[in-house]
Write a protein that holds these residues in place. Structure first.
Motif, short mmCIF file in Angstrom:
data_model
loop_
_atom_site.label_atom_id
_atom_site.label_comp_id
_atom_site.label_asym_id
_atom_site.label_seq_id
_atom_site.Cartn_x
_atom_site.Cartn_y
_atom_site.Cartn_z
N LEU A 8 0.88 -1.12 -0.04
CA LEU A 8 0.02 0.07 0.00
C LEU A 8 0.93 1.13 0.23
O LEU A 8 0.32 2.49 -0.51
N SER A 9 1.84 1.16 0.55
CA SER A 9 2.83 2.35 0.63
C SER A 9 3.42 2.89 -0.69
O SER A 9 3.59 3.99 -1.01
N GLN A 11 1.26 3.06 -3.31
CA GLN A 11 0.24 3.40 -3.97
C GLN A 11 -0.48 4.93 -3.69
O GLN A 11 0.24 5.38 -2.59
N ARG A 16 -4.70 4.22 -1.06
CA ARG A 16 -4.57 3.62 0.46
C ARG A 16 -5.32 3.72 1.42
O ARG A 16 -5.94 2.87 1.91
#
Length: 278
Positions: A8-9, A11, A16
């Protein structure tokens, strides 16, 4: 969780935030439905007061969610980040309060002889059950984000709603085939069990006797639900990306995929019966 956090980091912030809220909603929804669902199934509310309709609605929502992902996969990551207003937490609290109110109303409803005995109370109880996930969604995602989301993806949402209605009513027709599928599951499981357990007897009426354990292969064991959901999604993907596929391979790949799903279902029922026996 660490792997998810790493993925997710990379994105965009809006995506996120959306995924995080979606995960929170799923956890809370599973928690609430895990409490309410089994209790409803154990009472006469299920069929006596038509609460069985929510099983199909759950499948319809799952289909809608997957269909939405397919339709928006190319631009969902561009979703904007909307600041979360803390007052939305009150909707989550309200959702859990309404869960308690639902149990109270449902117990009052159980004292009635039938649906026609108190239609008003029955409607209120149904509305309370529907309001629980509704307020939960508002509380987790926030009113501002929901308004933005509906406006941004109104076309895809409309398509998913239409497809869901078709899916909902189609499944009733598909269900008519469940005795044939359940019978095939019974015969297959009986054969597998007979290889290492005795006695194994098909006593009729889709019922299998294994040692001192008896089980009836009902609709849920037929595998029809998963096969129908897969077929619907396979068809949707095929139509959306029709120009990208080799049409011959696309059609031929469907056959072993469905057979494989049915075999997995047989193994699932086989494992469940083994648990029951031992």
């Amino acid at each position: 969780m660490n792997l998810l956090r790493i993925l997710l980091s990379k994105q965009p912030q809006g995506f996120r935030s959306f995924i995080t809220k979606l995960l929170v909603f799923c956890v809370l929804f599973i928690l609430v439905s895990g409490i309410v669902g089994p209790w409803i199934i154990s009472t006469k509310l299920l069929y006596g007061f038509s609460f069985y309709i929510y099983a199909n609605m759950g499948k319809m929502i799952l289909f809608s969610a997957l269909a939405f992902i397919i339709l928006t996969r190319d631009h969902i990551k561009q979703i904007k980040h909307i600041n979360y207003d803390r007052y939305n937490i009150f909707f989550i609290i309200l959702s859990f309060i309404l869960t308690g109110v639902f149990f109270y109303a449902a117990n009052q409803l159980l004292d009635q002889k039938s649906l026609s005995s108190n239609i008003g109370l029955s409607i209120i109880t149904h509305l309370l059950l529907i309001s629980v996930p509704l307020f939960l969604a508002i509380g987790v995602f926030g009113l501002k984000f929901i308004r933005y989301f509906v406006f941004t993806f109104k076309k895809e949402i409309a398509i998913c709603l239409i497809l869901s209605v078709i899916f909902y009513f189609s499944i009733f027709e598909v269900w008519k085939l469940w005795p044939y599928f359940s019978n095939a599951v019974l015969k297959s499981v009986a054969f597998l069990l007979s290889l290492h357990i005795t006695p194994v007897k098909d006593v009729g009426n889709l019922t299998l006797f294994v040692r001192n354990f008896t089980v009836r292969i009902e609709e849920a064991c037929s595998g029809l639900d998963s096969i129908f959901l897969f077929t619907a999604l396979y068809t949707l993907v095929s139509l959306v990306d029709w120009k990208k596929f080799n049409h011959t391979k696309l059609i031929l790949a469907f056959i072993p995929a469905v057979i494989g799903m049915f075999i997995v279902n047989i193994i699932r029922v086989y494992a469940l019966i083994l648990i029951g026996v031992y």
